[in-house]
Design an enzyme around this catalytic site. Sequence first.
Site, PDB file in Angstrom:
ATOM      1  N   ALA A   9       0.857  -1.193   0.000  1.00 44.04           N
ATOM      2  CA  ALA A   9       0.000   0.000   0.000  1.00 44.04           C
ATOM      3  C   ALA A   9       0.886   1.234   0.000  1.00 44.04           C
ATOM      4  CB  ALA A   9      -0.913  -0.018   1.221  1.00 44.04           C
ATOM      5  N   GLY A  10       1.788   1.292  -0.987  1.00 40.53           N
ATOM      6  CA  GLY A  10       2.680   2.444  -1.111  1.00 40.53           C
ATOM      7  C   GLY A  10       2.266   3.295  -2.298  1.00 40.53           C
ATOM      8  N   GLY A  12       2.613   2.759  -5.343  1.00 40.68           N
ATOM      9  CA  GLY A  12       1.954   1.962  -6.380  1.00 40.68           C
ATOM     10  C   GLY A  12       0.643   1.341  -5.893  1.00 40.68           C
ATOM     11  N   SER A  34      -1.042  -5.173   3.394  1.00 42.91           N
ATOM     12  CA  SER A  34       0.208  -4.421   3.523  1.00 42.91           C
ATOM     13  C   SER A  34       0.890  -4.698   4.854  1.00 42.91           C
ATOM     14  CB  SER A  34      -0.065  -2.921   3.397  1.00 42.91           C
ATOM     15  OG  SER A  34       1.136  -2.214   3.616  1.00 42.91           O
ATOM     16  N   CYS A 164      18.409   4.353  -7.278  1.00 42.09           N
ATOM     17  CA  CYS A 164      17.607   5.507  -6.879  1.00 42.09           C
ATOM     18  C   CYS A 164      18.578   6.632  -6.511  1.00 42.09           C
ATOM     19  CB  CYS A 164      16.802   5.046  -5.661  1.00 42.09           C
ATOM     20  SG  CYS A 164      15.557   6.164  -5.135  1.00 42.09           S
ATOM     21  N   CYS A 358      10.727  13.641 -12.501  1.00 39.08           N
ATOM     22  CA  CYS A 358      11.188  13.687 -11.119  1.00 39.08           C
ATOM     23  C   CYS A 358      11.449  15.107 -10.670  1.00 39.08           C
ATOM     24  CB  CYS A 358      12.435  12.832 -10.950  1.00 39.08           C
ATOM     25  SG  CYS A 358      12.751  12.500  -9.221  1.00 39.08           S
ATOM     26  N   LYS A 393       7.722  20.824  -5.521  1.00 40.32           N
ATOM     27  CA  LYS A 393       7.876  19.589  -4.734  1.00 40.32           C
ATOM     28  C   LYS A 393       6.957  19.624  -3.508  1.00 40.32           C
ATOM     29  CE  LYS A 393      10.179  15.803  -3.566  1.00 40.32           C
ATOM     30  NZ  LYS A 393      11.055  14.794  -4.094  1.00 40.32           N
TER      31      LYS A 393
HETATM   32  C1  LIG Z   1      14.040   8.383  -0.361  1.00 42.75           C
HETATM   33  C2  LIG Z   1      13.293   8.256  -1.648  1.00 42.75           C
HETATM   34  C3  LIG Z   1      12.775   9.406  -2.238  1.00 42.75           C
HETATM   35  C4  LIG Z   1      12.083   9.309  -3.445  1.00 42.75           C
HETATM   36  N1  LIG Z   1      11.631  10.464  -4.003  1.00 42.75           N
HETATM   37  C5  LIG Z   1      10.933  10.390  -5.163  1.00 42.75           C
HETATM   38  C6  LIG Z   1      10.409  11.587  -5.757  1.00 42.75           C
HETATM   39  O1  LIG Z   1      10.606  12.693  -5.251  1.00 42.75           O
HETATM   40  N2  LIG Z   1       9.699  11.487  -6.907  1.00 42.75           N
HETATM   41  C7  LIG Z   1       9.475  10.274  -7.484  1.00 42.75           C
HETATM   42  O2  LIG Z   1       8.818  10.220  -8.517  1.00 42.75           O
HETATM   43  N3  LIG Z   1       9.967   9.116  -6.955  1.00 42.75           N
HETATM   44  C8  LIG Z   1      10.677   9.153  -5.820  1.00 42.75           C
HETATM   45  N4  LIG Z   1      11.166   7.985  -5.260  1.00 42.75           N
HETATM   46  C9  LIG Z   1      11.010   6.702  -6.000  1.00 42.75           C
HETATM   47  C10 LIG Z   1       9.634   5.998  -5.812  1.00 42.75           C
HETATM   48  O3  LIG Z   1       8.584   6.889  -6.129  1.00 42.75           O
HETATM   49  C11 LIG Z   1       9.430   5.496  -4.393  1.00 42.75           C
HETATM   50  O4  LIG Z   1      10.441   4.574  -4.068  1.00 42.75           O
HETATM   51  C12 LIG Z   1       8.064   4.793  -4.188  1.00 42.75           C
HETATM   52  O5  LIG Z   1       7.810   4.711  -2.811  1.00 42.75           O
HETATM   53  C13 LIG Z   1       7.994   3.405  -4.803  1.00 42.75           C
HETATM   54  O6  LIG Z   1       6.670   2.944  -4.732  1.00 42.75           O
HETATM   55  P1  LIG Z   1       6.299   1.383  -4.577  1.00 42.75           P
HETATM   56  O7  LIG Z   1       4.823   1.317  -4.501  1.00 42.75           O
HETATM   57  O8  LIG Z   1       7.001   0.611  -5.596  1.00 42.75           O
HETATM   58  O9  LIG Z   1       6.936   0.975  -3.159  1.00 42.75           O
HETATM   59  P2  LIG Z   1       6.624   1.546  -1.733  1.00 42.75           P
HETATM   60  O10 LIG Z   1       6.040   2.901  -1.775  1.00 42.75           O
HETATM   61  O11 LIG Z   1       7.890   1.334  -0.953  1.00 42.75           O
HETATM   62  O12 LIG Z   1       5.505   0.570  -1.159  1.00 42.75           O
HETATM   63  C14 LIG Z   1       5.739  -0.775  -0.889  1.00 42.75           C
HETATM   64  C15 LIG Z   1       4.587  -1.314  -0.055  1.00 42.75           C
HETATM   65  O13 LIG Z   1       4.704  -2.737   0.030  1.00 42.75           O
HETATM   66  C16 LIG Z   1       4.504  -3.137   1.379  1.00 42.75           C
HETATM   67  N5  LIG Z   1       5.154  -4.444   1.570  1.00 42.75           N
HETATM   68  C17 LIG Z   1       6.469  -4.758   1.420  1.00 42.75           C
HETATM   69  N6  LIG Z   1       6.657  -6.068   1.697  1.00 42.75           N
HETATM   70  C18 LIG Z   1       5.441  -6.584   1.991  1.00 42.75           C
HETATM   71  C19 LIG Z   1       4.975  -7.873   2.367  1.00 42.75           C
HETATM   72  N7  LIG Z   1       5.810  -8.934   2.489  1.00 42.75           N
HETATM   73  N8  LIG Z   1       3.661  -8.029   2.630  1.00 42.75           N
HETATM   74  C20 LIG Z   1       2.800  -7.005   2.528  1.00 42.75           C
HETATM   75  N9  LIG Z   1       3.191  -5.752   2.174  1.00 42.75           N
HETATM   76  C21 LIG Z   1       4.487  -5.561   1.914  1.00 42.75           C
HETATM   77  C22 LIG Z   1       5.067  -1.989   2.197  1.00 42.75           C
HETATM   78  O14 LIG Z   1       4.572  -2.017   3.512  1.00 42.75           O
HETATM   79  C23 LIG Z   1       4.558  -0.795   1.370  1.00 42.75           C
HETATM   80  O15 LIG Z   1       3.222  -0.511   1.717  1.00 42.75           O
HETATM   81  C24 LIG Z   1      11.892   8.037  -4.060  1.00 42.75           C
HETATM   82  C25 LIG Z   1      12.408   6.905  -3.452  1.00 42.75           C
HETATM   83  C26 LIG Z   1      13.103   7.002  -2.260  1.00 42.75           C
HETATM   84  C27 LIG Z   1      13.656   5.732  -1.638  1.00 42.75           C
END
Ligand SMILES: Cc1cc2nc3c(=O)[nH]c(=O)nc-3n(C[C@H](O)[C@H](O)[C@H](O)COP(=O)(O)OP(=O)(O)OC[C@H]3O[C@@H](n4cnc5c(N)ncnc54)[C@H](O)[C@@H]3O)c2cc1C
Length: 428
Positions: A9-10, A12, A34, A164, A358, A393
């Site tokens: 629940a991030g 994505g 999540s 990243c 970005c 931002k």
């Molecule tokens: C410090 C940082 C800053 C960033 N800044 C930007 C920015 O300014 N602009 C931009 O476009 N992008 C940015 N990014 C890149 C990207 O947008 C982020 O990394 C984003 O959070 C990725 O989304 P995601 O849904 O893939 O993962 P996440 O947002 O990390 O979500 C993952 C989810 O999966 C869950 N999960 C994990 N393992 C399990 C499991 N076993 N069972 C159940 N749930 C689980 C977690 O609890 C979480 O809810 C940044 C990344 C980082 C690390």
Amino acid sequence: MAHIVIIGAGIGGMPAAYEMRERLDQSHRITVVSASDRFQFVPSNPWVAVGWRTPEQITLPIAPLLERKGIQFVARPVSAIDAEANRLTLAGGDTLDYDYLVITTGPRLAFEEVPGAGPVASGGGGHTHSVCSVDHAEAFWAEYQKFLEAPGPIVIGAMPGASCFGPAYEFAFIVDADLRKRKLRHKVPITFVTSEPYIGHLGLGGVGDSKSMLESELRGHDIKWITNAKTTRVEDGTLHTTQLSEFGEPVKEHELGFKLAMMLPAFKGVDPVAAVPGLCNPRGFVLIDEHQRSKKYRNIFSAGVCVAIPPVEATPVPTGAPKTGYMIETMVTAIVHNIAAELAGQPATAKGTWNAICLADMGDTGAAFVALPQIPPRNVNWFKKGKWVHLAKIAFEKYFLRKMRTGNSEPVYEKYVLKALGILRLAE
Ligand SMILES: Cc1cc2nc3c(=O)[nH]c(=O)nc-3n(C[C@H](O)[C@H](O)[C@H](O)COP(=O)(O)OP(=O)(O)OC[C@H]3O[C@@H](n4cnc5c(N)ncnc54)[C@H](O)[C@@H]3O)c2cc1C
């Protein structure tokens, strides 16, 4: 009727749940599972690390938001996926069956790849901080407040295999801005240590003038840098890194003393996803086709940092291609269209544009890039700097959090403004 389960629940997973609910008939069930019961807006973590935000300001409780929209929520980590039986096992042993599975589990932070790396809070007992999760950012903030009493050198950057890079630059400039405000910058030498082959590569082979602009900014802010840096180990107060030539040969060994260090780690896929036979590449990232669909399991789709994408180019020290927020949302939209099409008996043909946009904050100014498409040669390839990016931002943070609070996954702004700029979610 179908049961669609979304893991994660991030950035994505939340939009995936909202968009899926909007598009599918109410007879289909949607469940989000999540590991955490709070949504965290990861891009604001660098601000938490210097005390410019509190964790409460950038996180939201998930259950009431999803349940209000008729989406079920389970706040428990998935511990295993039986892709042949279409069944998840949750921590504690309960199981959950699905018809379609959407994996948006983000990264596993692979601190173990460099001995001594990682925050103590991660359980590894390492000597470097991270801003990848809000807990890690809070841990930095706790250390930083002590550091301000007796400042010293800071190392910031990205480990071998990282993908990243934007947040590493962002953090270096934010720390610089914060120290200048406190009139302490003169006591803190900052070194930027990166696995990129040159400054501004960003895992993308550069974007527009990113090399010259970021070099100029680092110089202008008195931040020294080491590129092609293969960081090999970290001890308490010392980071060991081997600088490679463009041919991959060792050029110089560096032993950098520090009082505080923030090094973004390489990413891997999370364990229960990586463990599914035939689902992932060797680093645990989900292998998908152009429709975001698992190559092996046709009822599994995936979006976000957890999908496998090839590096844009080979580099002397390994680097990966970044997966940024808007790019992730385009993947999500494609998945929703594809599952909806299948449920209506149509072929799944939607493809995300994977446009990389970005915004990187630099404290009082900022840098923005747009790379369309992500892999060169590109139709749009620009990198710009200005105070407007800092403001944009902040606006992006407010806008995304509002979007998550209201459950509207593609509001008017995106539909009309980004469309007018030629930035679309789905490929024609
Ligand atoms: C410090 C940082 C800053 C960033 N800044 C930007 C920015 O300014 N602009 C931009 O476009 N992008 C940015 N990014 C890149 C990207 O947008 C982020 O990394 C984003 O959070 C990725 O989304 P995601 O849904 O893939 O993962 P996440 O947002 O990390 O979500 C993952 C989810 O999966 C869950 N999960 C994990 N393992 C399990 C499991 N076993 N069972 C159940 N749930 C689980 C977690 O609890 C979480 O809810 C940044 C990344 C980082 C690390």
